[in-house]
Design an enzyme around this catalytic site. Structure first.
Site, PDB file in Angstrom:
ATOM      1  CG  ASP A  51      -2.100   0.853   1.068  1.00 49.81           C
ATOM      2  OD1 ASP A  51      -1.904   2.067   0.842  1.00 49.81           O
ATOM      3  OD2 ASP A  51      -3.220   0.336   1.135  1.00 49.81           O
ATOM      4  CE1 TYR A 141      -8.700  10.393 -10.700  1.00 52.68           C
ATOM      5  CE2 TYR A 141     -10.024  11.257 -12.484  1.00 52.68           C
ATOM      6  CZ  TYR A 141      -8.990  10.465 -12.042  1.00 52.68           C
ATOM      7  OH  TYR A 141      -8.249   9.756 -12.946  1.00 52.68           O
ATOM      8  CG  PHE A 169      -9.526  12.942 -23.339  1.00 54.37           C
ATOM      9  CD1 PHE A 169      -8.220  13.312 -23.019  1.00 54.37           C
ATOM     10  CD2 PHE A 169     -10.455  13.953 -23.519  1.00 54.37           C
ATOM     11  CE1 PHE A 169      -7.852  14.660 -22.898  1.00 54.37           C
ATOM     12  CE2 PHE A 169     -10.093  15.294 -23.408  1.00 54.37           C
ATOM     13  CZ  PHE A 169      -8.800  15.641 -23.099  1.00 54.37           C
ATOM     14  NE  ARG A 220     -17.446  12.387 -21.125  1.00 52.61           N
ATOM     15  CZ  ARG A 220     -18.285  13.427 -21.150  1.00 52.61           C
ATOM     16  NH1 ARG A 220     -18.473  14.101 -22.274  1.00 52.61           N
ATOM     17  NH2 ARG A 220     -18.928  13.811 -20.067  1.00 52.61           N
TER      18      ARG A 220
HETATM   19  N1  UDP Z   1     -22.904   7.212 -19.276  1.00 51.95           N
HETATM   20  C1  UDP Z   1     -24.253   6.914 -19.429  1.00 51.95           C
HETATM   21  N2  UDP Z   1     -24.755   5.850 -18.735  1.00 51.95           N
HETATM   22  C2  UDP Z   1     -24.012   5.081 -17.902  1.00 51.95           C
HETATM   23  C3  UDP Z   1     -22.620   5.385 -17.757  1.00 51.95           C
HETATM   24  C4  UDP Z   1     -22.102   6.463 -18.462  1.00 51.95           C
HETATM   25  O1  UDP Z   1     -24.974   7.590 -20.166  1.00 51.95           O
HETATM   26  O2  UDP Z   1     -24.549   4.151 -17.286  1.00 51.95           O
HETATM   27  C5  UDP Z   1     -22.328   8.341 -20.037  1.00 51.95           C
HETATM   28  C6  UDP Z   1     -21.700   9.416 -19.160  1.00 51.95           C
HETATM   29  O3  UDP Z   1     -22.673  10.356 -18.792  1.00 51.95           O
HETATM   30  C7  UDP Z   1     -20.631   9.985 -20.082  1.00 51.95           C
HETATM   31  C8  UDP Z   1     -20.241   8.800 -20.972  1.00 51.95           C
HETATM   32  O4  UDP Z   1     -21.288   7.850 -20.833  1.00 51.95           O
HETATM   33  O5  UDP Z   1     -21.183  10.973 -20.907  1.00 51.95           O
HETATM   34  C9  UDP Z   1     -18.939   8.151 -20.561  1.00 51.95           C
HETATM   35  O6  UDP Z   1     -18.999   7.915 -19.167  1.00 51.95           O
HETATM   36  P1  UDP Z   1     -17.917   7.045 -18.417  1.00 51.95           P
HETATM   37  O7  UDP Z   1     -18.348   6.931 -16.974  1.00 51.95           O
HETATM   38  O8  UDP Z   1     -17.673   5.786 -19.166  1.00 51.95           O
HETATM   39  O9  UDP Z   1     -16.590   7.887 -18.536  1.00 51.95           O
HETATM   40  P2  UDP Z   1     -16.271   9.426 -18.108  1.00 51.95           P
HETATM   41  O10 UDP Z   1     -16.619  10.253 -19.296  1.00 51.95           O
HETATM   42  O11 UDP Z   1     -17.065   9.739 -16.893  1.00 51.95           O
HETATM   43  O12 UDP Z   1     -14.802   9.374 -17.853  1.00 51.95           O
END
Ligand code: UDP
Length: 328
Positions: A51, A141, A169, A220
């Site tokens: 850890d 974060y 990303f 994204r």
């Molecule tokens: N997202 C969604 N439904 C889910 C999980 C994620 O619509 O159950 C959307 C989220 O709002 C974002 C995109 O998918 O726009 C990618 O989310 P993820 O959590 O995979 O990655 P992040 O962009 O948060 O790093």
């Protein structure tokens, strides 16, 4: 090179370890297995269950193995959790990195790769986002990664610790059908969509369809985990005689949540029902990386830019390990 990888049992870390070993490097993994999986660690890597809160354990590992470089993945990584439990991020993430860095300086390790994040760019002035974009962390974060980048800035100036901060990303896809993404709880879009295709969830909830984007859902930049891994290896080698760098890492193309689901339907042959839900707090409408700097300076180029390939590789892992590492 001998590389010390914290979080080398996690999704991205374990992929980097496999790629380092394939490239002929030797690897020591240091992981507390809080989120990581022993089964994800390449059999040729030395594994230490430890850890980063335990400075003595880091010192002992660095004293014994004397690595040429460190790659630091081990951290809490969830934006939402960082808002509900900020001290895990502003506290533990930063303290643990500080322990690692103090030990690195003490044992004369002068190359360091930081796993950083696009969550540094909550209010970008330009899209795609360059590494020179102003920093506005979107959550504790993102702030924790920014604080670590600042620590590195000073340790470079004072001790000559050369570093690369890689702001990813959306990491996704699988290295192979036996090395993939296994989080508990799972929160990421692609694995959740594939769990629907496996019959483990009835539907996927789309977090908002009223964003200012072409189809109303968030856009994204999805980057294959092996492409990310290659960027880490190039960045580490470049530090040998080079200067510290900060790079944004993505494909440079955006896909909406609806587009991801549609490609997953094609790949899996499953209808993947959707339900439109509320927006998830903290989600910006569009996040796309400008990775020109690492392409030009280090010759990095994504090998798996197609969303279809990304989802196919993820699907191969999910089909073979529908319940992840431990459970099959
Ligand atoms: N997202 C969604 N439904 C889910 C999980 C994620 O619509 O159950 C959307 C989220 O709002 C974002 C995109 O998918 O726009 C990618 O989310 P993820 O959590 O995979 O990655 P992040 O962009 O948060 O790093």
């Amino acid at each position: 090179m001998k590389v010390f990888v914290t979080g080398g049992a996690g999704y991205i870390g374990s992929t980097v370890v496999a790629e380092l070993i394939a490239a002929g490097d030797s690897v020591v993994v240091f992981d507390n297995l809080y989120q990581g999986h022993r089964g994800a660690v390449h059999p040729e890597a030395i594994f230490i269950q430890g850890d980063l809160a335990d400075r003595g354990a880091i010192d002992a590992a660095l004293a014994e193995h004397r690595p040429d470089g460190i790659m630091h993945f081990a951290s809490y990584t969830l934006v939402g959790e960082s808002v509900t439990h900020p001290f895990l991020y502003l506290g533990d993430n930063v303290r643990n990195a500080l322990n690692l860095l103090e030990s690195a300086v003490q044992y004369d390790v002068r190359r360091f790769i930081l796993s950083s994040t696009a969550n540094l760019f909550d209010d970008p002035e330009e899209m795609p986002i360059k590494a020179t974009e102003r920093i506005v962390p979107g959550s504790p974060y993102g702030e924790s990664k920014y604080l670590i980048e600042r620590l590195l800035h000073w340790l470079d100036k004072i001790y000559g610790l050369r570093y690369a901060a890689l702001r990813y990303f959306n990491a996704c896809g699988s290295h192979s059908p036996d090395l993939g993404e296994d989080h508990d709880p799972e929160t990421h879009l692609i694995p959740l969509v594939l769990q629907v295709a496996l019959g483990q969830r009835p539907h996927i909830t789309v977090f908002g369809d009223d964003y200012p984007t072409p189809d109303g859902t968030c856009v994204r930049d999805y980057i294959h985990v092996v492409d990310l891994a290659q960027a880490h290896i190039l960045a580490l080698r470049a530090l040998e005689n080079g200067v510290s760098r900060k790079y944004n890492l993505g494909n440079g193309q955006g896909f909406s949540v609806k587009e991801v689901i549609e490609v997953a339907r094609q790949v899996t042959g499953h209808p993947i029902p959707t339900v439109i839900g509320e927006r998830r707090p903290g989600d910006p409408a569009i996040l796309i990386a400008d990775s020109t700097a690492i392409q030009q300076e280090l010759g990095w180029k994504p090998r798996y830019p197609s969303l279809q390939t990304i989802i196919e590789t993820a699907w191969a892992w999910h089909q073979r390990h529908p319940h992840g590492y431990e459970k099959g």
